[in-house]
Design a protein around this motif. Structure first.
Motif, PDB file in Angstrom:
ATOM      1  N   ILE A 104      27.477  54.713  28.351  1.00  0.00           N
ATOM      2  CA  ILE A 104      27.286  53.525  29.185  1.00  0.00           C
ATOM      3  C   ILE A 104      25.929  53.586  29.870  1.00  0.00           C
ATOM      4  O   ILE A 104      25.210  52.583  29.932  1.00  0.00           O
ATOM      5  CB  ILE A 104      28.431  53.415  30.218  1.00  0.00           C
ATOM      6  CG1 ILE A 104      29.759  53.173  29.496  1.00  0.00           C
ATOM      7  CG2 ILE A 104      28.160  52.306  31.219  1.00  0.00           C
ATOM      8  CD1 ILE A 104      30.968  53.300  30.382  1.00  0.00           C
ATOM      9  N   GLN A 105      25.562  54.749  30.367  1.00  0.00           N
ATOM     10  CA  GLN A 105      24.274  54.910  31.026  1.00  0.00           C
ATOM     11  C   GLN A 105      23.126  54.658  30.053  1.00  0.00           C
ATOM     12  O   GLN A 105      22.140  54.011  30.408  1.00  0.00           O
ATOM     13  CB  GLN A 105      24.166  56.310  31.622  1.00  0.00           C
ATOM     14  CG  GLN A 105      22.937  56.527  32.452  1.00  0.00           C
ATOM     15  CD  GLN A 105      22.886  57.916  33.037  1.00  0.00           C
ATOM     16  OE1 GLN A 105      23.526  58.830  32.528  1.00  0.00           O
ATOM     17  NE2 GLN A 105      22.128  58.078  34.097  1.00  0.00           N
ATOM     18  N   ARG A 106      23.241  55.144  28.843  1.00  0.00           N
ATOM     19  CA  ARG A 106      22.197  54.936  27.840  1.00  0.00           C
ATOM     20  C   ARG A 106      22.038  53.451  27.521  1.00  0.00           C
ATOM     21  O   ARG A 106      20.925  52.949  27.375  1.00  0.00           O
ATOM     22  CB  ARG A 106      22.539  55.712  26.568  1.00  0.00           C
ATOM     23  CG  ARG A 106      21.382  55.777  25.601  1.00  0.00           C
ATOM     24  CD  ARG A 106      21.683  56.576  24.362  1.00  0.00           C
ATOM     25  NE  ARG A 106      22.388  57.810  24.648  1.00  0.00           N
ATOM     26  CZ  ARG A 106      23.273  58.377  23.840  1.00  0.00           C
ATOM     27  NH1 ARG A 106      23.569  57.810  22.682  1.00  0.00           N
ATOM     28  NH2 ARG A 106      23.867  59.499  24.159  1.00  0.00           N
ATOM     29  N   LYS A 107      23.156  52.726  27.412  1.00  0.00           N
ATOM     30  CA  LYS A 107      23.072  51.294  27.113  1.00  0.00           C
ATOM     31  C   LYS A 107      22.445  50.514  28.265  1.00  0.00           C
ATOM     32  O   LYS A 107      21.649  49.607  28.038  1.00  0.00           O
ATOM     33  CB  LYS A 107      24.460  50.734  26.793  1.00  0.00           C
ATOM     34  CG  LYS A 107      24.932  51.096  25.416  1.00  0.00           C
ATOM     35  CD  LYS A 107      26.176  50.327  25.070  1.00  0.00           C
ATOM     36  CE  LYS A 107      26.553  50.623  23.638  1.00  0.00           C
ATOM     37  NZ  LYS A 107      27.598  49.744  23.152  1.00  0.00           N
ATOM     38  N   THR A 108      22.811  50.857  29.494  1.00  0.00           N
ATOM     39  CA  THR A 108      22.233  50.121  30.624  1.00  0.00           C
ATOM     40  C   THR A 108      20.743  50.418  30.768  1.00  0.00           C
ATOM     41  O   THR A 108      19.961  49.520  31.103  1.00  0.00           O
ATOM     42  CB  THR A 108      22.956  50.461  31.937  1.00  0.00           C
ATOM     43  OG1 THR A 108      22.940  51.874  32.147  1.00  0.00           O
ATOM     44  CG2 THR A 108      24.388  49.969  31.914  1.00  0.00           C
ATOM     45  N   LEU A 109      20.328  51.659  30.508  1.00  0.00           N
ATOM     46  CA  LEU A 109      18.900  51.976  30.547  1.00  0.00           C
ATOM     47  C   LEU A 109      18.137  51.266  29.431  1.00  0.00           C
ATOM     48  O   LEU A 109      17.000  50.833  29.627  1.00  0.00           O
ATOM     49  CB  LEU A 109      18.687  53.483  30.472  1.00  0.00           C
ATOM     50  CG  LEU A 109      19.112  54.281  31.687  1.00  0.00           C
ATOM     51  CD1 LEU A 109      18.948  55.770  31.437  1.00  0.00           C
ATOM     52  CD2 LEU A 109      18.317  53.857  32.910  1.00  0.00           C
ATOM     53  N   ALA A 110      18.761  51.130  28.265  1.00  0.00           N
ATOM     54  CA  ALA A 110      18.117  50.423  27.156  1.00  0.00           C
ATOM     55  C   ALA A 110      17.966  48.936  27.484  1.00  0.00           C
ATOM     56  O   ALA A 110      16.952  48.314  27.151  1.00  0.00           O
ATOM     57  CB  ALA A 110      18.926  50.617  25.872  1.00  0.00           C
ATOM     58  N   LYS A 111      18.950  48.352  28.149  1.00  0.00           N
ATOM     59  CA  LYS A 111      18.874  46.947  28.526  1.00  0.00           C
ATOM     60  C   LYS A 111      17.792  46.733  29.561  1.00  0.00           C
ATOM     61  O   LYS A 111      17.067  45.738  29.529  1.00  0.00           O
ATOM     62  CB  LYS A 111      20.217  46.455  29.057  1.00  0.00           C
ATOM     63  CG  LYS A 111      21.250  46.222  27.978  1.00  0.00           C
ATOM     64  CD  LYS A 111      22.530  45.682  28.560  1.00  0.00           C
ATOM     65  CE  LYS A 111      23.588  45.530  27.487  1.00  0.00           C
ATOM     66  NZ  LYS A 111      24.844  45.030  28.045  1.00  0.00           N
ATOM     67  N   ARG A 112      17.670  47.664  30.512  1.00  0.00           N
ATOM     68  CA  ARG A 112      16.633  47.532  31.541  1.00  0.00           C
ATOM     69  C   ARG A 112      15.240  47.682  30.923  1.00  0.00           C
ATOM     70  O   ARG A 112      14.304  47.010  31.331  1.00  0.00           O
ATOM     71  CB  ARG A 112      16.825  48.585  32.619  1.00  0.00           C
ATOM     72  CG  ARG A 112      17.963  48.308  33.534  1.00  0.00           C
ATOM     73  CD  ARG A 112      18.026  49.340  34.622  1.00  0.00           C
ATOM     74  NE  ARG A 112      19.264  49.215  35.368  1.00  0.00           N
ATOM     75  CZ  ARG A 112      19.702  50.105  36.220  1.00  0.00           C
ATOM     76  NH1 ARG A 112      18.997  51.203  36.430  1.00  0.00           N
ATOM     77  NH2 ARG A 112      20.834  49.923  36.845  1.00  0.00           N
ATOM     78  N   GLY A 113      15.127  48.564  29.952  1.00  0.00           N
ATOM     79  CA  GLY A 113      13.842  48.767  29.299  1.00  0.00           C
ATOM     80  C   GLY A 113      13.428  47.575  28.456  1.00  0.00           C
ATOM     81  O   GLY A 113      12.261  47.252  28.326  1.00  0.00           O
TER      82      GLY A 113
END
Length: 73
Positions: free
Chosen positions: A62-71
């Motif tokens: 979940i953390q990886r997906k949210t960081l990818a969305k922010r990027g």
């Protein structure tokens, strides 16, 4: 096994914990299912612990997906 774990960079403490506590966990799981059947799974404490374990296991994804969305934004 230890040499291979070092060679491939696998963590050793989880293996040791599982090796030592695995039999104990299996014994208590067997006792619980023979004594209560599957009814012990529906107790609130068990459900909360299960949900916490699932949350901890899924947190990196979940953390990886949210960081990818922010990027991407």
């Amino acid at each position: 096994i230890g040499y291979l774990m070092v060679r491939f960079g696998w963590p050793r403490p989880p293996f040791i914990l599982g090796f030592i506590l695995g039999e104990l966990a299996e014994t208590y799981l067997y006792v619980s299912t023979t004594r209560y059947g599957a009814d012990w799974l529906y107790r609130p404490k068990v459900i909360i612990i299960l949900l916490l374990a699932i949350g901890v296991a899924l947190y990196p994804f979940i953390q990886r997906k949210t960081l990818a969305k922010r990027g991407a934004a």
